[in-house]
Design a protein around this motif. Structure first.
Motif, PDB file in Angstrom:
ATOM      1  N   GLY A 186       0.825  -1.213   0.000  1.00  0.00           N
ATOM      2  CA  GLY A 186       0.000   0.000   0.000  1.00  0.00           C
ATOM      3  C   GLY A 186       0.853   1.255   0.000  1.00  0.00           C
ATOM      4  N   TRP A 187       1.903   1.259   0.831  1.00  0.00           N
ATOM      5  CA  TRP A 187       2.808   2.407   0.881  1.00  0.00           C
ATOM      6  C   TRP A 187       3.561   2.564  -0.434  1.00  0.00           C
ATOM      7  N   VAL A 188       4.015   1.453  -0.981  1.00  0.00           N
ATOM      8  CA  VAL A 188       4.728   1.495  -2.262  1.00  0.00           C
ATOM      9  C   VAL A 188       3.803   2.021  -3.352  1.00  0.00           C
ATOM     10  N   PHE A 189       2.579   1.486  -3.388  1.00  0.00           N
ATOM     11  CA  PHE A 189       1.604   1.897  -4.393  1.00  0.00           C
ATOM     12  C   PHE A 189       1.312   3.392  -4.291  1.00  0.00           C
TER      13      PHE A 189
ATOM     14  N   ALA B 224       6.085   9.173  -8.073  1.00  0.00           N
ATOM     15  CA  ALA B 224       7.424   8.604  -8.034  1.00  0.00           C
ATOM     16  C   ALA B 224       7.600   7.414  -8.982  1.00  0.00           C
ATOM     17  N   GLY B 225       6.511   6.998  -9.616  1.00  0.00           N
ATOM     18  CA  GLY B 225       6.614   5.815 -10.459  1.00  0.00           C
ATOM     19  C   GLY B 225       5.963   5.982 -11.809  1.00  0.00           C
ATOM     20  N   SER B 226       6.322   5.073 -12.702  1.00  0.00           N
ATOM     21  CA  SER B 226       5.739   5.067 -14.046  1.00  0.00           C
ATOM     22  C   SER B 226       4.387   4.328 -14.019  1.00  0.00           C
TER      23      SER B 226
ATOM     24  N   GLN C 100       4.983   0.638 -13.496  1.00  0.00           N
ATOM     25  CA  GLN C 100       5.260   0.282 -12.104  1.00  0.00           C
ATOM     26  C   GLN C 100       3.968   0.267 -11.286  1.00  0.00           C
ATOM     27  N   ILE C 101       3.123   1.245 -11.507  1.00  0.00           N
ATOM     28  CA  ILE C 101       1.849   1.309 -10.791  1.00  0.00           C
ATOM     29  C   ILE C 101       1.001   0.082 -11.112  1.00  0.00           C
ATOM     30  N   ARG C 102       0.912  -0.277 -12.395  1.00  0.00           N
ATOM     31  CA  ARG C 102       0.141  -1.468 -12.789  1.00  0.00           C
ATOM     32  C   ARG C 102       0.732  -2.733 -12.167  1.00  0.00           C
ATOM     33  N   SER C 103       2.045  -2.828 -12.134  1.00  0.00           N
ATOM     34  CA  SER C 103       2.700  -4.014 -11.572  1.00  0.00           C
ATOM     35  C   SER C 103       2.389  -4.177 -10.093  1.00  0.00           C
TER      36      SER C 103
ATOM     37  N   ARG D 145      -0.127  -2.830  -8.433  1.00  0.00           N
ATOM     38  CA  ARG D 145      -1.561  -3.092  -8.310  1.00  0.00           C
ATOM     39  C   ARG D 145      -1.849  -4.576  -8.553  1.00  0.00           C
ATOM     40  N   ALA D 146      -1.205  -5.164  -9.558  1.00  0.00           N
ATOM     41  CA  ALA D 146      -1.401  -6.589  -9.852  1.00  0.00           C
ATOM     42  C   ALA D 146      -0.897  -7.454  -8.698  1.00  0.00           C
ATOM     43  N   LEU D 147       0.268  -7.106  -8.146  1.00  0.00           N
ATOM     44  CA  LEU D 147       0.781  -7.856  -6.995  1.00  0.00           C
ATOM     45  C   LEU D 147      -0.190  -7.823  -5.829  1.00  0.00           C
ATOM     46  N   MET D 148      -0.766  -6.661  -5.585  1.00  0.00           N
ATOM     47  CA  MET D 148      -1.697  -6.516  -4.475  1.00  0.00           C
ATOM     48  C   MET D 148      -2.966  -7.338  -4.704  1.00  0.00           C
ATOM     49  N   SER D 149      -3.466  -7.348  -5.911  1.00  0.00           N
ATOM     50  CA  SER D 149      -4.730  -8.038  -6.176  1.00  0.00           C
ATOM     51  C   SER D 149      -4.571  -9.539  -6.359  1.00  0.00           C
ATOM     52  N   GLU D 150      -3.385 -10.003  -6.743  1.00  0.00           N
ATOM     53  CA  GLU D 150      -3.192 -11.419  -7.029  1.00  0.00           C
ATOM     54  C   GLU D 150      -2.468 -12.167  -5.912  1.00  0.00           C
ATOM     55  N   GLY D 151      -2.166 -11.505  -4.821  1.00  0.00           N
ATOM     56  CA  GLY D 151      -1.408 -12.149  -3.745  1.00  0.00           C
ATOM     57  C   GLY D 151      -2.043 -13.424  -3.234  1.00  0.00           C
ATOM     58  N   GLY D 152      -3.356 -13.432  -3.028  1.00  0.00           N
ATOM     59  CA  GLY D 152      -4.049 -14.628  -2.559  1.00  0.00           C
ATOM     60  C   GLY D 152      -3.957 -15.764  -3.546  1.00  0.00           C
ATOM     61  N   ASP D 153      -4.015 -15.442  -4.830  1.00  0.00           N
ATOM     62  CA  ASP D 153      -3.880 -16.468  -5.863  1.00  0.00           C
ATOM     63  C   ASP D 153      -2.488 -17.080  -5.844  1.00  0.00           C
ATOM     64  N   HIS D 154      -1.467 -16.257  -5.660  1.00  0.00           N
ATOM     65  CA  HIS D 154      -0.097 -16.764  -5.602  1.00  0.00           C
ATOM     66  C   HIS D 154       0.064 -17.711  -4.422  1.00  0.00           C
ATOM     67  N   PHE D 155      -0.473 -17.319  -3.281  1.00  0.00           N
ATOM     68  CA  PHE D 155      -0.388 -18.140  -2.074  1.00  0.00           C
ATOM     69  C   PHE D 155      -1.016 -19.508  -2.327  1.00  0.00           C
ATOM     70  N   GLN D 156      -2.224 -19.531  -2.858  1.00  0.00           N
ATOM     71  CA  GLN D 156      -2.917 -20.793  -3.108  1.00  0.00           C
ATOM     72  C   GLN D 156      -2.168 -21.641  -4.140  1.00  0.00           C
ATOM     73  N   THR D 157      -1.625 -21.006  -5.162  1.00  0.00           N
ATOM     74  CA  THR D 157      -0.861 -21.732  -6.176  1.00  0.00           C
ATOM     75  C   THR D 157       0.346 -22.423  -5.553  1.00  0.00           C
ATOM     76  N   PHE D 158       1.071 -21.730  -4.685  1.00  0.00           N
ATOM     77  CA  PHE D 158       2.243 -22.339  -4.055  1.00  0.00           C
ATOM     78  C   PHE D 158       1.846 -23.468  -3.108  1.00  0.00           C
ATOM     79  N   ILE D 159       0.690 -23.352  -2.456  1.00  0.00           N
ATOM     80  CA  ILE D 159       0.195 -24.444  -1.613  1.00  0.00           C
ATOM     81  C   ILE D 159      -0.043 -25.684  -2.475  1.00  0.00           C
ATOM     82  N   PHE D 160      -0.691 -25.498  -3.631  1.00  0.00           N
ATOM     83  CA  PHE D 160      -0.937 -26.617  -4.540  1.00  0.00           C
ATOM     84  C   PHE D 160       0.373 -27.224  -5.042  1.00  0.00           C
ATOM     85  N   VAL D 161       1.330 -26.370  -5.418  1.00  0.00           N
ATOM     86  CA  VAL D 161       2.621 -26.858  -5.903  1.00  0.00           C
ATOM     87  C   VAL D 161       3.323 -27.654  -4.804  1.00  0.00           C
ATOM     88  N   GLN D 162       3.311 -27.132  -3.593  1.00  0.00           N
ATOM     89  CA  GLN D 162       3.946 -27.825  -2.475  1.00  0.00           C
ATOM     90  C   GLN D 162       3.306 -29.196  -2.255  1.00  0.00           C
TER      91      GLN D 162
END
Length: 88
Positions: free
Chosen positions: A28-31, A38-40, A43-46, A48-65
């Motif tokens: 949030g602070w970075v965004f 301070a950003g292009s 960078q803002i889109r990137s 924003r995507a990290l913030m919105s997809e974090g839960g998906d990444h977590f679940q994906t790594f659980i499945f991979v594990q």
């Protein structure tokens, strides 16, 4: 740093991607800093995507594990790939 997808590496990714207020607060602070000029747009889109997809990444790594836990790392790692981190 590139690391082999060994069980410890995957566990580290799960810990990083686990839902938490501190990570969301950090992004949030970075965004907000980027939005304030301070950003292009890229960078803002990137961030924003990290913030919105974090839960998906977590679940994906659980499945991979879960899936990889049935195999030894030597069965799925490519020879000559990223080296394991040095033992501490």
């Amino acid at each position: 740093m590139f690391r082999a997808a060994e069980p410890a590496t995957i566990a580290d990714f799960i810990a990083i991607e686990a839902p938490s207020q501190s990570v969301d607060g950090l992004y949030g602070w970075v965004f907000e800093t980027l939005v304030q000029g301070a950003g292009s747009e890229e960078q803002i889109r990137s961030v924003r995507a990290l913030m919105s997809e974090g839960g998906d990444h977590f679940q994906t790594f659980i499945f991979v594990q879960e899936w990889l836990s049935r195999h030894t790392p030597s069965a799925y790692l490519v020879k000559g790939g990223p080296a394991a981190p040095p033992e501490k």
